[in-house]
Scaffold this motif. Structure first.
Motif, PDB file in Angstrom:
ATOM      1  N   VAL A  63       0.925  -0.955  -0.090  1.00 55.55           N
ATOM      2  CA  VAL A  63      -0.035   0.025   0.144  1.00 55.55           C
ATOM      3  C   VAL A  63       1.069   1.207   0.015  1.00 55.55           C
ATOM      4  O   VAL A  63       0.738   2.267  -0.704  1.00 55.55           O
ATOM      5  CB  VAL A  63      -0.967  -0.014   1.296  1.00 55.55           C
ATOM      6  CG1 VAL A  63      -1.573   1.271   1.273  1.00 55.55           C
ATOM      7  CG2 VAL A  63      -2.302  -1.055   1.277  1.00 55.55           C
ATOM      8  N   ARG A  64       1.810   1.325   0.744  1.00 58.24           N
ATOM      9  CA  ARG A  64       2.630   2.595   0.722  1.00 58.24           C
ATOM     10  C   ARG A  64       3.552   2.721  -0.444  1.00 58.24           C
ATOM     11  O   ARG A  64       3.546   3.817  -0.995  1.00 58.24           O
ATOM     12  CB  ARG A  64       3.988   2.149   1.864  1.00 58.24           C
ATOM     13  CG  ARG A  64       4.657   3.134   1.988  1.00 58.24           C
ATOM     14  CD  ARG A  64       6.222   2.832   2.806  1.00 58.24           C
ATOM     15  NE  ARG A  64       6.994   1.903   1.798  1.00 58.24           N
ATOM     16  CZ  ARG A  64       7.675   1.096   2.181  1.00 58.24           C
ATOM     17  NH1 ARG A  64       8.103   0.974   3.468  1.00 58.24           N
ATOM     18  NH2 ARG A  64       8.157  -0.054   1.628  1.00 58.24           N
ATOM     19  N   ASP A  65       4.201   1.479  -1.172  1.00 63.15           N
ATOM     20  CA  ASP A  65       4.747   1.600  -2.665  1.00 63.15           C
ATOM     21  C   ASP A  65       3.693   2.206  -3.558  1.00 63.15           C
ATOM     22  O   ASP A  65       3.902   2.913  -4.313  1.00 63.15           O
ATOM     23  CB  ASP A  65       5.414   0.433  -2.586  1.00 63.15           C
ATOM     24  CG  ASP A  65       6.302  -0.132  -1.979  1.00 63.15           C
ATOM     25  OD1 ASP A  65       6.977   0.709  -1.239  1.00 63.15           O
ATOM     26  OD2 ASP A  65       6.585  -1.380  -2.023  1.00 63.15           O
ATOM     27  N   HIS A  66       2.233   1.726  -3.192  1.00 65.14           N
ATOM     28  CA  HIS A  66       1.278   2.099  -4.447  1.00 65.14           C
ATOM     29  C   HIS A  66       1.166   3.649  -4.186  1.00 65.14           C
ATOM     30  O   HIS A  66       0.862   4.344  -5.232  1.00 65.14           O
ATOM     31  CB  HIS A  66       0.233   1.194  -4.162  1.00 65.14           C
ATOM     32  CG  HIS A  66      -0.977   1.709  -4.938  1.00 65.14           C
ATOM     33  ND1 HIS A  66      -1.104   1.466  -6.404  1.00 65.14           N
ATOM     34  CD2 HIS A  66      -2.142   2.351  -4.872  1.00 65.14           C
ATOM     35  CE1 HIS A  66      -2.179   1.837  -7.061  1.00 65.14           C
ATOM     36  NE2 HIS A  66      -2.786   2.302  -5.873  1.00 65.14           N
ATOM     37  N   ALA A  67       1.041   3.863  -2.791  1.00 68.83           N
ATOM     38  CA  ALA A  67       0.601   5.561  -2.632  1.00 68.83           C
ATOM     39  C   ALA A  67       1.694   6.265  -3.038  1.00 68.83           C
ATOM     40  O   ALA A  67       1.489   7.495  -3.724  1.00 68.83           O
ATOM     41  CB  ALA A  67       0.295   5.577  -1.370  1.00 68.83           C
ATOM     42  N   ASN A  68       3.020   5.754  -2.801  1.00 69.83           N
ATOM     43  CA  ASN A  68       4.222   6.769  -3.202  1.00 69.83           C
ATOM     44  C   ASN A  68       4.429   6.553  -4.962  1.00 69.83           C
ATOM     45  O   ASN A  68       5.409   6.927  -5.386  1.00 69.83           O
ATOM     46  CB  ASN A  68       5.462   6.496  -2.581  1.00 69.83           C
ATOM     47  CG  ASN A  68       4.965   6.893  -0.941  1.00 69.83           C
ATOM     48  OD1 ASN A  68       4.331   7.924  -0.830  1.00 69.83           O
ATOM     49  ND2 ASN A  68       5.527   6.244  -0.200  1.00 69.83           N
ATOM     50  N   GLU A  69       3.882   5.831  -5.598  1.00 73.63           N
ATOM     51  CA  GLU A  69       3.937   5.158  -6.837  1.00 73.63           C
ATOM     52  C   GLU A  69       5.538   4.894  -7.151  1.00 73.63           C
ATOM     53  O   GLU A  69       6.116   5.415  -8.084  1.00 73.63           O
ATOM     54  CB  GLU A  69       3.684   6.441  -7.849  1.00 73.63           C
ATOM     55  CG  GLU A  69       2.290   6.702  -7.829  1.00 73.63           C
ATOM     56  CD  GLU A  69       1.720   7.917  -8.679  1.00 73.63           C
ATOM     57  OE1 GLU A  69       2.827   8.535  -9.284  1.00 73.63           O
ATOM     58  OE2 GLU A  69       0.669   8.090  -9.034  1.00 73.63           O
ATOM     59  N   VAL A  70       5.949   4.021  -6.152  1.00 73.02           N
ATOM     60  CA  VAL A  70       7.169   3.693  -6.269  1.00 73.02           C
ATOM     61  C   VAL A  70       7.395   1.882  -6.629  1.00 73.02           C
ATOM     62  O   VAL A  70       6.369   1.186  -5.817  1.00 73.02           O
ATOM     63  CB  VAL A  70       8.328   3.966  -5.304  1.00 73.02           C
ATOM     64  CG1 VAL A  70       8.275   5.420  -5.302  1.00 73.02           C
ATOM     65  CG2 VAL A  70       7.435   3.454  -3.930  1.00 73.02           C
ATOM     66  N   ASP A  71       8.365   1.446  -7.363  1.00 71.37           N
ATOM     67  CA  ASP A  71       8.558   0.038  -7.145  1.00 71.37           C
ATOM     68  C   ASP A  71       9.361  -0.529  -5.940  1.00 71.37           C
ATOM     69  O   ASP A  71      10.460  -0.182  -6.005  1.00 71.37           O
ATOM     70  CB  ASP A  71       9.481  -0.543  -8.572  1.00 71.37           C
ATOM     71  CG  ASP A  71       8.459  -0.049  -9.762  1.00 71.37           C
ATOM     72  OD1 ASP A  71       7.285  -0.122  -9.615  1.00 71.37           O
ATOM     73  OD2 ASP A  71       9.258   0.436 -10.804  1.00 71.37           O
ATOM     74  N   GLY A  72       8.409  -1.265  -5.318  1.00 74.23           N
ATOM     75  CA  GLY A  72       9.224  -1.950  -4.071  1.00 74.23           C
ATOM     76  C   GLY A  72       8.905  -3.352  -3.911  1.00 74.23           C
ATOM     77  O   GLY A  72       8.670  -3.919  -4.764  1.00 74.23           O
ATOM     78  N   TYR A  73       9.234  -3.940  -2.884  1.00 77.34           N
ATOM     79  CA  TYR A  73       9.267  -5.197  -2.496  1.00 77.34           C
ATOM     80  C   TYR A  73       7.834  -5.840  -1.588  1.00 77.34           C
ATOM     81  O   TYR A  73       7.783  -7.080  -1.612  1.00 77.34           O
ATOM     82  CB  TYR A  73      10.501  -5.799  -1.857  1.00 77.34           C
ATOM     83  CG  TYR A  73      11.740  -5.643  -2.663  1.00 77.34           C
ATOM     84  CD1 TYR A  73      12.068  -6.383  -3.715  1.00 77.34           C
ATOM     85  CD2 TYR A  73      12.663  -4.334  -2.365  1.00 77.34           C
ATOM     86  CE1 TYR A  73      13.280  -6.302  -4.329  1.00 77.34           C
ATOM     87  CE2 TYR A  73      13.885  -4.163  -3.024  1.00 77.34           C
ATOM     88  CZ  TYR A  73      14.047  -5.064  -3.982  1.00 77.34           C
ATOM     89  OH  TYR A  73      15.238  -4.853  -4.902  1.00 77.34           O
ATOM     90  N   GLY A  74       6.907  -4.688  -1.582  1.00 79.38           N
ATOM     91  CA  GLY A  74       5.667  -5.069  -0.778  1.00 79.38           C
ATOM     92  C   GLY A  74       4.932  -6.264  -1.431  1.00 79.38           C
ATOM     93  O   GLY A  74       4.561  -7.161  -0.817  1.00 79.38           O
ATOM     94  N   GLY A  75       4.719  -6.060  -2.490  1.00 80.91           N
ATOM     95  CA  GLY A  75       3.985  -7.045  -3.412  1.00 80.91           C
ATOM     96  C   GLY A  75       4.509  -8.599  -3.354  1.00 80.91           C
ATOM     97  O   GLY A  75       3.770  -9.461  -3.073  1.00 80.91           O
ATOM     98  N   PHE A  76       6.030  -8.579  -3.392  1.00 87.13           N
ATOM     99  CA  PHE A  76       6.507  -9.795  -3.548  1.00 87.13           C
ATOM    100  C   PHE A  76       6.297 -10.542  -1.963  1.00 87.13           C
ATOM    101  O   PHE A  76       6.295 -11.673  -1.793  1.00 87.13           O
ATOM    102  CB  PHE A  76       7.891  -9.707  -3.684  1.00 87.13           C
ATOM    103  CG  PHE A  76       8.139  -9.254  -5.292  1.00 87.13           C
ATOM    104  CD1 PHE A  76       7.999 -10.279  -6.292  1.00 87.13           C
ATOM    105  CD2 PHE A  76       8.581  -8.159  -5.286  1.00 87.13           C
ATOM    106  CE1 PHE A  76       8.130  -9.862  -7.654  1.00 87.13           C
ATOM    107  CE2 PHE A  76       8.793  -7.730  -7.066  1.00 87.13           C
ATOM    108  CZ  PHE A  76       8.639  -8.595  -7.961  1.00 87.13           C
ATOM    109  N   ILE A  77       6.605  -9.606  -0.939  1.00 84.59           N
ATOM    110  CA  ILE A  77       6.574 -10.107   0.489  1.00 84.59           C
ATOM    111  C   ILE A  77       5.049 -10.698   0.842  1.00 84.59           C
ATOM    112  O   ILE A  77       4.754 -11.624   1.258  1.00 84.59           O
ATOM    113  CB  ILE A  77       6.950  -8.945   1.400  1.00 84.59           C
ATOM    114  CG1 ILE A  77       8.432  -8.752   0.985  1.00 84.59           C
ATOM    115  CG2 ILE A  77       6.539  -9.795   2.744  1.00 84.59           C
ATOM    116  CD1 ILE A  77       8.896  -7.390   1.965  1.00 84.59           C
TER     117      ILE A  77
END
Length: 292
Positions: free
Chosen positions: A35-49
């Motif tokens: 959710v944090r990555d989506h709100a900031n429009e950045v590619d992170g590892y949240g989805g993989f986790i």
């Protein structure tokens, strides 16, 4: 008084509780990061986790279910064990009711208290002028303070179709249960299979609804309090429908293998309880989120 005691099976130590705890931890961390990555429009590892946590939970469910099925089919369980299972499932469903009550409480608080207060109710006549001078205290809020506009999801169309689907699925799972209790295996298989197809159909239409909301209505998770409550309530319900459908599929394959008798079918009964719970939650969602 009789000195005979009913046997009570005590299983050996199991790794599945700690495996489930790890999976839930990964889901919590992953969902927050996603959710944090989506709100900031950045590619992170949240989805993989998040996906890793879901995979661990699925692995835990299959392993734990396999152990319980083997113990049950081996005749290790007694009537007292069956009562314990029923009590455990009842408390689990109660905890799920409280889970959704928290989200419904947030929805009601926003609609009944926060929005009127921001609009000047309760002797706060200047609140909306100071914070947001164009604020209109009506629900749903389709405009955020930064000027982002969206549309409210109506109850007709896909939401209505999904309501009809779940109502029918409650009937089919009931007749599947009746077929099991009356030892009518063909009725059991047919009605259970239809229930699974209805569950999959519901999920397919909900995906279509989300695509429509994001692409054509501008309704997103970050679309203010309305978008938040809409996607949290319907999204978590969709997650529960997914889990319920997986449970029904497991039960269906067990039925094909000849499991369950009219006297001993707690696994089917527990899944039926859960599916009825999911249906009731959706009816509440349909009324309070879509219609009112």
């Amino acid at each position: 008084m009789s000195n005979e005691y009913e046997k009570y099976y005590v299983p050996e130590q199991s790794p599945w509780p700690i495996v489930g705890a790890v999976g839930l931890f990964l889901i919590a961390i992953g969902a927050g990061a996603f959710v944090r990555d989506h709100a900031n429009e950045v590619d992170g590892y949240g989805g993989f986790i998040l996906l890793a946590g879901i995979a661990v939970i699925i692995y835990m469910l299959f392993g734990w279910f396999r152990n319980i099925i083997n113990e049950s089919m081996s005749g290790l369980y007694s009537a007292q064990m069956d009562r314990s299972f029923k009590q455990g499932m009842s408390w689990f469903i109660f905890s799920e009711v409280m889970f959704f009550m928290a989200f419904f409480g947030a929805l009601f608080y926003a609609r009944m208290f926060s929005v009127p207060w921001l609009g000047g109710a309760s002797n706060n006549a200047m609140t909306h002028e100071l914070l947001w001078n164009s604020f209109n205290a009506v629900w749903p809020l389709v405009e955020t303070p930064d000027g982002t506009k969206t549309e409210a999801m109506g109850w007709q169309g896909l939401p209505l179709y999904n309501t009809i689907i779940l109502l029918i699925s409650s009937v089919t799972i009931h007749f599947a249960h009746v077929g099991l209790e009356e030892n009518k295996r063909n009725q059991l298989k047919t009605m259970l299979g239809v229930t699974i197809l209805l569950g999959i159909g519901f999920l397919f239409l909900q995906v279509e609804e989300y695509v429509h909301a994001y692409q054509e209505m501008g309704l997103r998770l970050d679309s203010g309090i309305y978008g938040n409550t809409f996607f949290l309530l319907t999204g978590f319900h969709g997650m529960h429908v997914t889990l319920g459908t997986l449970m029904l599929i497991v039960i269906f394959f067990r039925v094909l293998k000849g499991h369950f008798t009219p006297q001993n079918h707690f696994g089917f009964q527990a899944t039926s309880w859960y599916w009825h719970f999911v249906d009731v939650v959706w009816l509440c969602l349909f009324v309070f989120v879509y219609i009112l």
